[in-house]
Design a protein around this motif. Structure first.
Motif, PDB file in Angstrom:
ATOM      1  N   VAL A 192     -15.050  10.010 -57.452  1.00  0.00           N
ATOM      2  CA  VAL A 192     -16.075   9.981 -58.662  1.00  0.00           C
ATOM      3  C   VAL A 192     -15.622  11.501 -58.480  1.00  0.00           C
ATOM      4  O   VAL A 192     -15.466  12.176 -59.636  1.00  0.00           O
ATOM      5  N   LEU A 193     -15.786  12.206 -57.780  1.00  0.00           N
ATOM      6  CA  LEU A 193     -15.817  13.631 -57.363  1.00  0.00           C
ATOM      7  C   LEU A 193     -14.190  14.031 -57.337  1.00  0.00           C
ATOM      8  O   LEU A 193     -14.761  15.427 -58.615  1.00  0.00           O
ATOM      9  N   ALA A 194     -13.387  13.927 -57.371  1.00  0.00           N
ATOM     10  CA  ALA A 194     -12.326  13.946 -57.953  1.00  0.00           C
ATOM     11  C   ALA A 194     -12.052  14.323 -59.386  1.00  0.00           C
ATOM     12  O   ALA A 194     -11.120  14.476 -60.257  1.00  0.00           O
ATOM     13  N   ASP A 195     -12.815  12.816 -60.506  1.00  0.00           N
ATOM     14  CA  ASP A 195     -12.802  13.262 -62.084  1.00  0.00           C
ATOM     15  C   ASP A 195     -14.104  13.591 -62.183  1.00  0.00           C
ATOM     16  O   ASP A 195     -15.364  13.837 -62.038  1.00  0.00           O
ATOM     17  N   THR A 196     -14.063  15.561 -62.866  1.00  0.00           N
ATOM     18  CA  THR A 196     -14.587  16.395 -63.070  1.00  0.00           C
ATOM     19  C   THR A 196     -15.610  15.115 -64.678  1.00  0.00           C
ATOM     20  O   THR A 196     -17.351  15.640 -64.372  1.00  0.00           O
ATOM     21  N   LEU A 222     -16.627  11.857 -65.245  1.00  0.00           N
ATOM     22  CA  LEU A 222     -17.101  10.762 -63.445  1.00  0.00           C
ATOM     23  C   LEU A 222     -18.291  11.346 -62.977  1.00  0.00           C
ATOM     24  O   LEU A 222     -19.664  11.253 -63.150  1.00  0.00           O
ATOM     25  N   SER A 223     -17.989  12.864 -62.685  1.00  0.00           N
ATOM     26  CA  SER A 223     -18.565  13.817 -61.789  1.00  0.00           C
ATOM     27  C   SER A 223     -19.955  14.002 -62.465  1.00  0.00           C
ATOM     28  O   SER A 223     -21.219  14.063 -61.586  1.00  0.00           O
ATOM     29  N   SER A 224     -19.331  14.416 -63.752  1.00  0.00           N
ATOM     30  CA  SER A 224     -20.944  15.536 -64.787  1.00  0.00           C
ATOM     31  C   SER A 224     -21.178  14.081 -65.138  1.00  0.00           C
ATOM     32  O   SER A 224     -22.548  14.358 -65.555  1.00  0.00           O
ATOM     33  N   VAL A 225     -21.306  12.986 -65.233  1.00  0.00           N
ATOM     34  CA  VAL A 225     -22.245  11.897 -65.704  1.00  0.00           C
ATOM     35  C   VAL A 225     -22.984  11.919 -64.504  1.00  0.00           C
ATOM     36  O   VAL A 225     -23.793  11.859 -64.713  1.00  0.00           O
ATOM     37  N   VAL A 226     -22.442  11.673 -63.293  1.00  0.00           N
ATOM     38  CA  VAL A 226     -23.536  11.414 -62.861  1.00  0.00           C
ATOM     39  C   VAL A 226     -25.090  12.293 -62.180  1.00  0.00           C
ATOM     40  O   VAL A 226     -25.453  11.431 -61.903  1.00  0.00           O
ATOM     41  N   ARG A 227     -24.251  13.872 -61.587  1.00  0.00           N
ATOM     42  CA  ARG A 227     -24.464  14.832 -62.097  1.00  0.00           C
ATOM     43  C   ARG A 227     -25.719  14.476 -63.130  1.00  0.00           C
ATOM     44  O   ARG A 227     -27.420  15.281 -62.864  1.00  0.00           O
ATOM     45  N   LYS A 238      -5.430  10.815 -60.253  1.00  0.00           N
ATOM     46  CA  LYS A 238      -4.797   9.151 -60.230  1.00  0.00           C
ATOM     47  C   LYS A 238      -4.586   9.122 -61.713  1.00  0.00           C
ATOM     48  O   LYS A 238      -4.002   7.628 -61.750  1.00  0.00           O
ATOM     49  N   ARG A 239      -4.729   9.074 -62.779  1.00  0.00           N
ATOM     50  CA  ARG A 239      -3.981   9.345 -64.107  1.00  0.00           C
ATOM     51  C   ARG A 239      -1.997   9.373 -64.081  1.00  0.00           C
ATOM     52  O   ARG A 239      -1.663   8.575 -64.700  1.00  0.00           O
ATOM     53  N   TYR A 240      -1.997  10.199 -62.959  1.00  0.00           N
ATOM     54  CA  TYR A 240      -0.238  10.453 -63.062  1.00  0.00           C
ATOM     55  C   TYR A 240      -0.015   9.596 -62.193  1.00  0.00           C
ATOM     56  O   TYR A 240       1.291   8.520 -63.050  1.00  0.00           O
ATOM     57  N   LEU A 290     -18.950   6.587 -72.989  1.00  0.00           N
ATOM     58  CA  LEU A 290     -17.543   5.265 -72.979  1.00  0.00           C
ATOM     59  C   LEU A 290     -16.598   5.540 -71.790  1.00  0.00           C
ATOM     60  O   LEU A 290     -16.295   4.270 -71.678  1.00  0.00           O
ATOM     61  N   TYR A 291     -16.120   6.890 -71.620  1.00  0.00           N
ATOM     62  CA  TYR A 291     -15.484   6.712 -70.375  1.00  0.00           C
ATOM     63  C   TYR A 291     -16.174   6.243 -69.057  1.00  0.00           C
ATOM     64  O   TYR A 291     -14.838   5.461 -68.695  1.00  0.00           O
ATOM     65  N   PHE A 292     -16.970   6.622 -69.050  1.00  0.00           N
ATOM     66  CA  PHE A 292     -18.032   6.109 -67.767  1.00  0.00           C
ATOM     67  C   PHE A 292     -18.123   4.596 -67.548  1.00  0.00           C
ATOM     68  O   PHE A 292     -17.248   3.875 -66.256  1.00  0.00           O
TER      69      PHE A 292
END
Length: 258
Positions: free
Chosen positions: A162-166, A168-173, A95-97, A147-149
């Motif tokens: 979350v899963l579409a953003d590596t 964000l998903s890394s933080v949750v995992r 979604k950044r684009y 900080l990003y999260f």
């Protein structure tokens, strides 16, 4: 060197102060002054992408610095705009684009696109936050992820975002103690696992978000112990030390209950 939990808390407790420190850096100030003085003179997409200094600043502001070389790609996105749900930017999973194209909306506003606040001070504000996160990551990637999260959390509406953003998903995992291999599982099963463990609405609550990020930074530190950066010469003169978990980290871990 401070551990992940402490480093994150020192920044997060006063983001405006941290941003002020970024703004005062000579290189940042020079690039920002140039950007604000010149972005309003850009009237076309070609003018924009061909002014490498301006374009790179804008791309970094939206976390797209690594794609600044892909000018043809970005020209296509900018030309198609975001008003059509089937436009190039809107169809991209990242979604950044679409956010970038919306901020520099030549498709909708033509030669006046760069006069809007989103293309001027709005881009500068994003650049400062992006730089803050990148600088933090130079010494500790866990702090950058936290900080990003923190920045993205208020706008998270479903687990598929979350899963579409590596990142964000890394933080949750990490916060849930899930292995990296879990990322290769069926996407629906991943979303279901996250939903069973967490209430996504909590990310909009500052106190609950802070508790979540306390858990993340603490577990990140355990999995990626902070070590002082030392030269080969200083190692020869270093005194033996005992490796362990600091008191503040231990106290934080005591609070980690969902």
């Amino acid at each position: 060197m401070l551990n992940t939990y402490t480093s994150y808390q020192l920044i997060a407790r006063d983001i405006p102060k941290a941003i002020d420190q970024i703004e005062s850096q000579p290189v940042v100030k020079r690039e920002t002054d140039y950007y604000l003085a010149n972005i309003g003179n850009v009237k076309t997409i070609d003018d924009f992408v061909n002014n490498t200094r301006l374009f790179n600043y804008a791309m970094k502001a939206y976390g797209l610095e690594d794609m600044a070389y892909a000018k043809a790609f970005m020209v296509k996105a900018l030309k198609e705009g975001v008003s059509d749900s089937d436009s190039f930017a809107n169809k991209l999973s990242d979604k950044r684009y679409a956010d970038f194209v919306k901020a520099f909306n030549f498709a909708a506003y033509g030669s006046t696109a760069t006069l809007f606040p989103s293309a001027q001070q709005g881009a500068v504000d994003k650049y400062m936050r992006q730089t803050l996160e990148e600088n933090a990551g130079e010494t500790n990637q866990g702090v950058r992820l936290a900080l990003y999260f923190q920045r993205k959390a208020p706008n998270i509406t479903n687990w598929y975002d979350v899963l579409a953003d590596t990142a964000l998903s890394s933080v949750v995992r990490t916060a849930l103690g899930l292995p990296d291999a879990f990322a290769s599982a069926d996407i629906d099963k991943q979303a279901q696992a996250f939903e069973q463990k967490l209430d996504i609405a909590d990310f909009k609550d500052p106190d609950k978000l802070n508790k979540f990020l306390t858990r993340f930074t603490s577990l990140w530190e355990i999995n990626n112990p902070t070590s002082s950066a030392v030269t080969s010469v200083s190692v020869l003169f270093a005194q033996p030390t005992t490796v362990g978990i600091s008191t503040d980290l231990m106290m934080a871990m005591q609070k980690l209950k969902f």
